[in-house]
Design a protein around this motif. Structure first.
Motif, PDB file in Angstrom:
ATOM      1  N   PRO A 123       3.531   2.482  -9.401  1.00 47.42           N
ATOM      2  CA  PRO A 123       5.445   2.790 -10.198  1.00 47.42           C
ATOM      3  C   PRO A 123       6.507   1.108 -11.184  1.00 47.42           C
ATOM      4  CG  PRO A 123       4.601   2.829  -7.625  1.00 47.42           C
ATOM      5  CD  PRO A 123       3.749   2.886  -8.753  1.00 47.42           C
ATOM      6  N   LEU A 124       5.091   0.190 -10.044  1.00 48.73           N
ATOM      7  CA  LEU A 124       5.903  -1.213 -10.408  1.00 48.73           C
ATOM      8  C   LEU A 124       5.445  -1.081 -11.821  1.00 48.73           C
ATOM      9  CD1 LEU A 124       6.466  -4.242  -9.949  1.00 48.73           C
ATOM     10  CD2 LEU A 124       3.942  -4.509  -9.048  1.00 48.73           C
ATOM     11  N   LYS A 134       5.790   6.653   6.196  1.00 53.67           N
ATOM     12  CA  LYS A 134       6.368   6.740   7.463  1.00 53.67           C
ATOM     13  C   LYS A 134       5.122   6.379   8.269  1.00 53.67           C
ATOM     14  CE  LYS A 134      10.628   9.773   7.035  1.00 53.67           C
ATOM     15  NZ  LYS A 134      10.772  10.758   7.373  1.00 53.67           N
ATOM     16  N   SER A 135       3.745   7.236   8.395  1.00 59.65           N
ATOM     17  CA  SER A 135       2.790   6.897   9.410  1.00 59.65           C
ATOM     18  C   SER A 135       2.871   5.032   9.225  1.00 59.65           C
ATOM     19  CB  SER A 135       1.376   8.254   8.922  1.00 59.65           C
ATOM     20  OG  SER A 135       1.489   7.350   7.100  1.00 59.65           O
ATOM     21  N   ILE A 136       2.349   5.034   7.531  1.00 62.25           N
ATOM     22  CA  ILE A 136       1.808   3.664   7.303  1.00 62.25           C
ATOM     23  C   ILE A 136       2.579   2.838   8.162  1.00 62.25           C
ATOM     24  CG2 ILE A 136       1.680   2.424   5.921  1.00 62.25           C
ATOM     25  CD1 ILE A 136      -0.121   4.311   5.145  1.00 62.25           C
ATOM     26  N   TYR A 137       4.281   2.885   7.828  1.00 61.97           N
ATOM     27  CA  TYR A 137       5.171   1.870   8.849  1.00 61.97           C
ATOM     28  C   TYR A 137       4.567   1.709  10.246  1.00 61.97           C
ATOM     29  CZ  TYR A 137       7.492   0.046   4.380  1.00 61.97           C
ATOM     30  OH  TYR A 137       7.297  -0.088   3.130  1.00 61.97           O
ATOM     31  N   ALA A 178       0.736  -1.064  -0.314  1.00 62.49           N
ATOM     32  CA  ALA A 178      -0.311   0.306  -0.106  1.00 62.49           C
ATOM     33  C   ALA A 178       0.666   1.028   0.029  1.00 62.49           C
ATOM     34  CB  ALA A 178      -0.847   0.264   1.121  1.00 62.49           C
ATOM     35  N   ALA A 179       1.976   0.985   0.925  1.00 64.92           N
ATOM     36  CA  ALA A 179       2.873   2.791   1.006  1.00 64.92           C
ATOM     37  C   ALA A 179       3.678   2.969  -0.161  1.00 64.92           C
ATOM     38  CB  ALA A 179       3.576   2.108   2.645  1.00 64.92           C
ATOM     39  N   HIS A 180       3.820   1.516  -0.885  1.00 66.77           N
ATOM     40  CA  HIS A 180       4.419   1.882  -2.032  1.00 66.77           C
ATOM     41  C   HIS A 180       4.233   1.897  -3.485  1.00 66.77           C
ATOM     42  CE1 HIS A 180       8.661   2.243   0.085  1.00 66.77           C
ATOM     43  NE2 HIS A 180       7.752   1.725   1.031  1.00 66.77           N
ATOM     44  N   LEU A 181       2.887   1.300  -3.267  1.00 65.96           N
ATOM     45  CA  LEU A 181       2.744   0.834  -4.980  1.00 65.96           C
ATOM     46  C   LEU A 181       1.071   1.519  -5.215  1.00 65.96           C
ATOM     47  CD1 LEU A 181       3.669  -3.198  -5.389  1.00 65.96           C
ATOM     48  CD2 LEU A 181       4.726  -0.657  -5.861  1.00 65.96           C
ATOM     49  N   VAL A 237       8.517  11.707 -11.136  1.00 66.83           N
ATOM     50  CA  VAL A 237       7.497  11.122 -11.184  1.00 66.83           C
ATOM     51  C   VAL A 237       7.785   9.464 -10.751  1.00 66.83           C
ATOM     52  CG1 VAL A 237       5.355  10.660 -11.477  1.00 66.83           C
ATOM     53  CG2 VAL A 237       5.797  12.863 -12.403  1.00 66.83           C
ATOM     54  N   TYR A 238       7.654   9.373  -9.624  1.00 65.81           N
ATOM     55  CA  TYR A 238       7.591   8.230  -9.682  1.00 65.81           C
ATOM     56  C   TYR A 238       8.873   7.455  -9.874  1.00 65.81           C
ATOM     57  CZ  TYR A 238       3.232   8.839  -8.588  1.00 65.81           C
ATOM     58  OH  TYR A 238       1.503   9.050  -8.618  1.00 65.81           O
ATOM     59  N   GLY A 239       9.866   8.352 -10.743  1.00 60.98           N
ATOM     60  CA  GLY A 239      11.169   7.236 -10.674  1.00 60.98           C
ATOM     61  C   GLY A 239      11.420   7.752 -12.377  1.00 60.98           C
TER      62      GLY A 239
END
Length: 626
Positions: A561-562, A275-278, A96-99, A608-610
């Motif tokens: 981003p994936l 950070k908040s999610i983790y 959720a935090a990255h994708l 944008v997302y790399g």
């Protein structure tokens, strides 16, 4: 009003202080300081919140009163295996935090369903928003009703006084204080939940002679086990059903929930949101572990006299309230602390729900159909406060419905499975499958909802039956309880566990009926993966049948981003070259270079997302598409 045994003035004071503090927080952010004058301040805390309080708020909105009342009884009835769900957060949270959430954050949207329109069309957006409103309003009414029953049981306070008091107070501070009030009251309520559960464990262990004694008693009964590797899908909890089924079931709460997304959006940056999610992971795991260990302590206390089997309570989820009432009323303030913890779960769920409902209703229904009428920030904030208050009133009024109609209540408790998995499927189709078109997304989502509806309704005719650990009443000195108001006050329908109580007696079944009954007898954790699979498969099939979307025509900001990473390493060179075009400037989609070649006064270089994006300043659209 006659006070129940053990619920003293001290208990009322403790409970009253918690409610008063919540009101004061709402008044502070609503009437002092900036007073939430703009839409972003009201709904997103001006996107300037620190990630630590946001992490506590995420946990508080996830843990409800139903969790605090039901989870200990789950462990009592089915054993410790449920605790293994804690490890699934190490899977769901990073995804959720990255994708998911960074894509939505960088679009600078308020309602996550705005993404659905950007990726597909308005019809798809309204479908998702309608499903969310339908689900959330029913669930909020239950979130208020369940702890009100608990309060009525341990205090003698009439259930409707409790419902009205808590509902009005929560609606007030949410409507007045906006997102900042919601987040900071969640922090307070999180601490109360920790304190209440911890107090139950400490006092219970003292009475038993130690936590190791409680653990050994549960272990001797076979309730302590950590790994069931069975491949049988009808087993209630196995390693496979927990790590696959529960992960997909809980993921919408973190990945595509409006309540979660608003908290993520309230952070200063994507990095702070992550950070908040983790940080929320250890907080959620701690509260779940405490609730589960409460179940162990409760079982050890009643190892020879199960309150349910002895008739002292009507349904399993009443055990926790009875436990506090039966064993700890000699401790002044203990009942008030437990009820405060239970209601803190309800208040946090209700406040986040009301705030998110106001946001999606305004952004997805009012704003798109306003016929060009633009409201000032102050008027928009007023409308949002009215919407928030209206949903609070609706949630309170719906309690009248769910308290008198068991069938409706069971449907409402099952509505999460009915709605969340198919909506998650639409987001996955949009974020990870650039070939999906609007027809496929809508058809897939409707198909997923149809399967969910079949499962929900089918359970009334062919109710699942999962083996339970045996209990005993050999040590009961009195099988009939003097605390008759506990049984009579609690409505037997208001439990998650009671959803699985058979309502129809099965006699002879045809082979087709036997197959359908076996399907419904799968672990409840497999329902979401089934509905999600149907949504995605049907969505892709329909998209290809009616004419798939050209992946290169999809705005890459709308893809995870994936997808970019996979395309960069897997696509043929000629496909990559086709993607290297300038912005067309016609407002019908953006196409990006994989490597920017300009970074001067005539152009703007953005990452944008790399993926490096170049757009000449004279051709760049503003946020309104102009």
């Amino acid at each position: 009003m006659e006070e129940a045994v053990g619920f003293t003035v001290v208990d009322y004071v403790v409970f009253g202080i918690v409610l008063l503090l919540s009101i004061l927080i709402g008044l502070y952010y609503g009437c002092f300081g900036k007073k939430q004058k703009t839409t972003e301040e009201y709904l997103l805390a001006d996107r300037k919140m620190n990630y630590i309080p946001v992490a506590f708020s995420l946990m508080a909105s996830f843990i409800s009163a139903i969790t605090i009342l039901g989870m200990p009884s789950e462990i009592f009835t089915y054993g410790w295996m449920y605790w293994m769900t804690c490890f699934t957060y190490f899977i769901t949270v990073p995804v959720a935090a990255h994708l998911f959430l960074p894509v939505l954050y960088n679009l600078k949207i308020t309602s996550i369903y705005e993404y659905i329109e950007m990726r597909f069309n308005l019809a798809a957006r309204l479908l998702c928003t309608s499903l969310y409103i339908f689900y959330k309003t029913f669930y909020l009414s239950i979130a208020v009703y369940a702890p009100s029953l608990a309060l009525s049981a341990v205090s003698g306070l009439h259930v409707w006084i409790s419902v009205a008091t808590v509902g009005i107070i929560c609606t007030f501070y949410t409507a007045v204080g906006g997102m900042k009030a919601v987040i900071w009251t969640d922090v307070l309520q999180s601490l109360i939940m920790f304190s209440g559960l911890l107090a139950v464990i400490i006092q219970g262990c003292i009475d038993l002679g130690g936590g190791d004694v409680a653990w050994q008693i549960a272990k001797d009964s076979g309730r302590i086990y950590f790994a069931d590797w069975s491949l049988d899908p009808t087993v209630r909890h196995t390693i496979w059903s927990i790590f696959i089924g529960y992960s997909f079931g809980v993921f919408p709460t973190f990945g595509v929930s409006q309540a979660t997304a608003q908290r993520f959006f309230s952070c200063r940056s994507v990095r702070d949101g992550q950070k908040s999610i983790y940080v929320s992971i250890p907080i959620v795991i701690t509260i779940i572990s405490l609730a589960c260990f409460c179940g162990i302590v409760m079982y050890a206390t009643y190892v020879d006299c199960d309150p349910l089997a002895s008739g002292k309570v009507a349904v399993p989820d009443q055990r926790m309230a009875y436990f506090v009432l039966d064993k700890f009323t000699h401790v002044p303030g203990f009942g008030g602390l437990f009820i405060s913890a239970t209601f803190s779960g309800a208040l946090s769920t209700l406040s986040s729900g009301l705030n998110s409902l106001a946001a999606v209703t305004f952004q997805d229904f009012i704003k798109p159909f306003s016929c060009g009428v633009k409201l000032s920030d102050s008027k928009t904030t007023l409308v949002l406060k009215i919407l928030c208050s209206a949903y609070g009133v609706i949630a309170i009024l719906l309690v009248l419905l769910v308290s008198n109609m068991g069938l409706v209540l069971q449907l409402a408790l099952s509505i999460g499975s009915l709605v969340l998995a198919p909506v998650l499927g639409m987001f996955i189709l949009g974020l990870f499958f650039p070939w999906t078109n609007s027809a496929g997304a809508i058809t897939g989502t409707v198909s997923g909802i149809s399967i969910a509806l079949v499962i929900t309704v089918g359970k009334f005719f062919y109710p699942p039956s999962w083996p339970k650990f045996p209990t005993s009443i050999d040590g009961c000195t009195n099988v009939t309880s003097n605390l008759t108001y506990l049984t009579s006050t609690f409505a037997p329908e208001v439990t998650m566990t009671s959803l699985m109580t058979p309502t129809v007696t099965m006699t002879s079944l045809t082979s087709a009926e036997e197959g359908f009954a076996w399907f419904l007898n799968m672990s409840y954790l497999w329902y979401s993966p089934v509905e999600l699979t149907v949504t995605i498969v049907i969505g892709l099939l329909v998209s290809f049948l009616v004419g798939r979307t050209d992946p290169l025509s999809v705005d890459r900001r709308l893809l995870s981003p994936l997808v970019d990473s996979l395309c960069s390493c897997c696509l043929p060179d000629d496909w990559k070259e086709r993607g290297k075009v300038e912005v067309d400037g016609k407002g019908d989609g953006w196409k990006y270079r994989e490597k920017a070649e300009m970074n001067g006064p005539d152009g703007q270089l953005t990452n944008v997302y790399g993926v490096e994006m170049i757009a000449k300043s004279t051709q760049t659209r503003d946020e309104d598409g102009k």
